[in-house]
Design an enzyme around this catalytic site. Structure first.
Site, PDB file in Angstrom:
ATOM      1  CB  SER A  15      -0.906   0.136   1.333  1.00 31.70           C
ATOM      2  OG  SER A  15      -1.767   1.146   1.162  1.00 31.70           O
ATOM      3  N   GLY A  16       0.261   2.207  -0.741  1.00 30.51           N
ATOM      4  CA  GLY A  16       1.191   3.647  -0.735  1.00 30.51           C
ATOM      5  C   GLY A  16       2.337   3.676  -0.781  1.00 30.51           C
ATOM      6  CB  ILE A  17       5.150   5.363   1.373  1.00 31.18           C
ATOM      7  CG1 ILE A  17       4.717   6.758   1.153  1.00 31.18           C
ATOM      8  CG2 ILE A  17       6.492   5.316   1.165  1.00 31.18           C
ATOM      9  CD1 ILE A  17       4.981   7.411   2.521  1.00 31.18           C
ATOM     10  CB  SER A 144       5.692  11.508   9.729  1.00 35.00           C
ATOM     11  OG  SER A 144       4.988  12.537   9.575  1.00 35.00           O
ATOM     12  CE1 TYR A 157       1.343   8.100  10.884  1.00 38.27           C
ATOM     13  CE2 TYR A 157       1.825  10.476  10.794  1.00 38.27           C
ATOM     14  CZ  TYR A 157       1.993   9.220  10.422  1.00 38.27           C
ATOM     15  OH  TYR A 157       2.630   8.836   9.084  1.00 38.27           O
TER      16      TYR A 157
END
Length: 339
Positions: A15-17, A144, A157
Site C-alpha cells: 500500500s501507498g509509499i 514523518s 500518530y
C-alpha cells in the site's frame, strides 16, 4: 551497492509509499523481500514484479509481532543469502482528538508505527553487524514531518513518529560507535496521496483528508531509493513539511495558533465517514498505492531534489522561504507569544 546488485526488504509493501517503493526498486533491478499483513496482496505484488522480469519473495508479516519480523529477516537470508537494504515503512494513523480514542487503539497504533520500526531495525542491525566484506548496508526508517512538529487530530500518530525519530537517532550513534557497516536514514514525508486516510481509524464525524500541499507517493519512493545507494542522515520529502518543521522550531507559539486555527478543519472533508474502523486492526486484500485526495497532487518536490542533489539547493531555499512567508502572517493574526 548499486540497486541492481541489492536485496531489499520492505515492510508495508502492499500500500501507498511501500508499494510505490517496491515497484520502483524492482524497476531498478533490485531483488525484493516484501512484507505486509495480507498474504493475498503480497502474492499479487510478487506476480506483478515477476511479470516484469524481477525477483521477489512474499513474507506475510505483522511488524508489531517481534517473532514475525525475525522470521522475515530469516526468510530473506535463507532465500537470497543476505539483504542489503531494510526499509521500515509499515504504518497507520488515527483521526480524532486523543481524549476520544480508546487505549486499545492508541496501543495498536504504537505496536505498528513504533515497535514495528524497532523490531525491524534491530533485526537489520544484527544482520549488518555480522556481515563481512567492503559493502555497507542501509537501514531506512520512514518517519514523518510530524516527528518534528505534532499536529492536532493525529496526536498519537505524531507521538509515534517522535518516538521513531528518537529511536533512529540513538540507534545510529550506537551502530556508528561500534563500526557496524550500515547507514541509518530517516525519511520524513509531508502529506502524501496514499490510502493513508482510508486505512486510518476515524473517530471524526466526517471523512478525513490530508492537509495540503500533497505529493505523489513516487516522490517518497525516489528519496528512499536514493538513501539505499547514498548514505543520508534524514530527508524531508516536500517543502510544505519542511516549512512547518521550521516554523515550529523558530516560532512554536505562533505555530500552535496557526495549527489550532487551520488543521482541525483542514483534515476533514464534507463527506460522512466511509469506513470508520479503517485498517488499524485489519488490512486490505488488494494492492492500493494512490489515495483519492481531491486537490492538486504534486509529482515532484524541488526542495527534496535540492536536499539530495546540491545543485538545486538555492531553489529549495527560495521555495521553503516562500511557504513560511505565506504561513506566518496567517498565524500571527491569532496572536500568542513564543515559548
Amino acid at each position: 551497492k548499486p540497486l541492481d546488485q541489492q536485496v531489499v526488504v520492505i515492510t508495508g509493501a502492499t500500500s501507498g509509499i511501500g508499494l510505490a517503493t517496491a515497484r520502483l526498486a524492482a524497476s531498478l533491478g533490485a531483488k525484493l523481500v516484501v512484507a505486509a499483513r495480507n498474504g493475498e496482496a503480497l502474492v499479487e505484488l510478487v506476480k506483478e514484479i515477476q511479470s516484469h522480469g524481477g525477483e521477489a519473495l512474499a513474507v506475510p508479516t505483522d511488524v508489531g509481532d517481534e517473532s514475525q519480523v525475525r522470521h522475515l529477516a530469516q526468510s530473506a537470508i535463507q532465500t537470497f543469502g543476505r539483504f542489503d537494504t531494510w526499509i521500515n515503512n509499515a504504518g497507520v494513523s488515527i483521526f480524532g482528538e486523543m481524549i476520544d480514542v480508546t487505549t486499545e487503539d492508541h496501543r495498536r497504533l504504537f505496536e505498528t508505527n513504533f515497535w514495528g520500526v524497532v523490531h525491524g531495525s534491530l533485526e537489520a542491525a544484527r544482520h549488518f553487524r555480522s556481515r563481512q566484506g567492503p559493502h555497507h548496508g542501509a537501514l531506512i526508517n520512514v518517519g514523518s514531518v510530524l516527528s518534528d512538529r505534532a499536529i492536532p487530530v493525529q496526536g498519537m500518530y505524531s507521538a509515534s513518529k517522535f518516538a521513531v525519530k528518537g529511536f533512529t537517532e540513538a540507534l545510529r550513534m550506537e551502530l556508528e560507535a561500534a563500526s557496524v557497516p550500515v547507514s541509518v536514514s530517516l525519511i520524513k514525508p509531508s502529506s502524501i496521496n496514499t490510502p493513508f486516510t482510508r486505512a486510518a481509524k476515524n473517530y471524526m464525524d466526517r471523512e478525513p483528508t490530508m492537509p495540503p500541499p500533497v505529493y505523489n507517493p513516487e516522490v517518497v519512493a525516489r528519496a528512499i531509493m536514493h538513501c539505499a545507494e547514498h548514505p543520508e542522515r534524514d530527508v524531508v520529502v516536500g517543502a510544505g513539511g519542511k516549512a512547518i518543521s521550521l516554523l515550529g522550531n523558530l516560532a512554536p507559539r505562533t505555530s500552535d495558533r496557526f495549527m489550532e486555527a487551520t488543521l482541525f478543519q483542514a483534515q476533514r472533508t464534507d463527506e460522512p465517514p466511509r469506513d470508520p474502523d479503517g485498517g488499524l486492526h485489519s488490512t486490505n486484500s488488494s494492492l492500493d498505492q494512490d489515495g483519492d485526495y481531491k486537490g492538486h497532487v504534486m509529482g515532484s518536490s524541488v526542495y527534496t531534489k535540492a536536499r539530495l542533489h546540491p545543485v538545486w539547493t538555492s531553489l529549495a531555499a527560495v521555495g521553503v522561504g516562500l511557504i513560511i512567508a505565506s504561513l506566518v502572517p496567517r498565524a500571527v493574526i491569532h496572536g500568542g507569544s513564543e515559548g
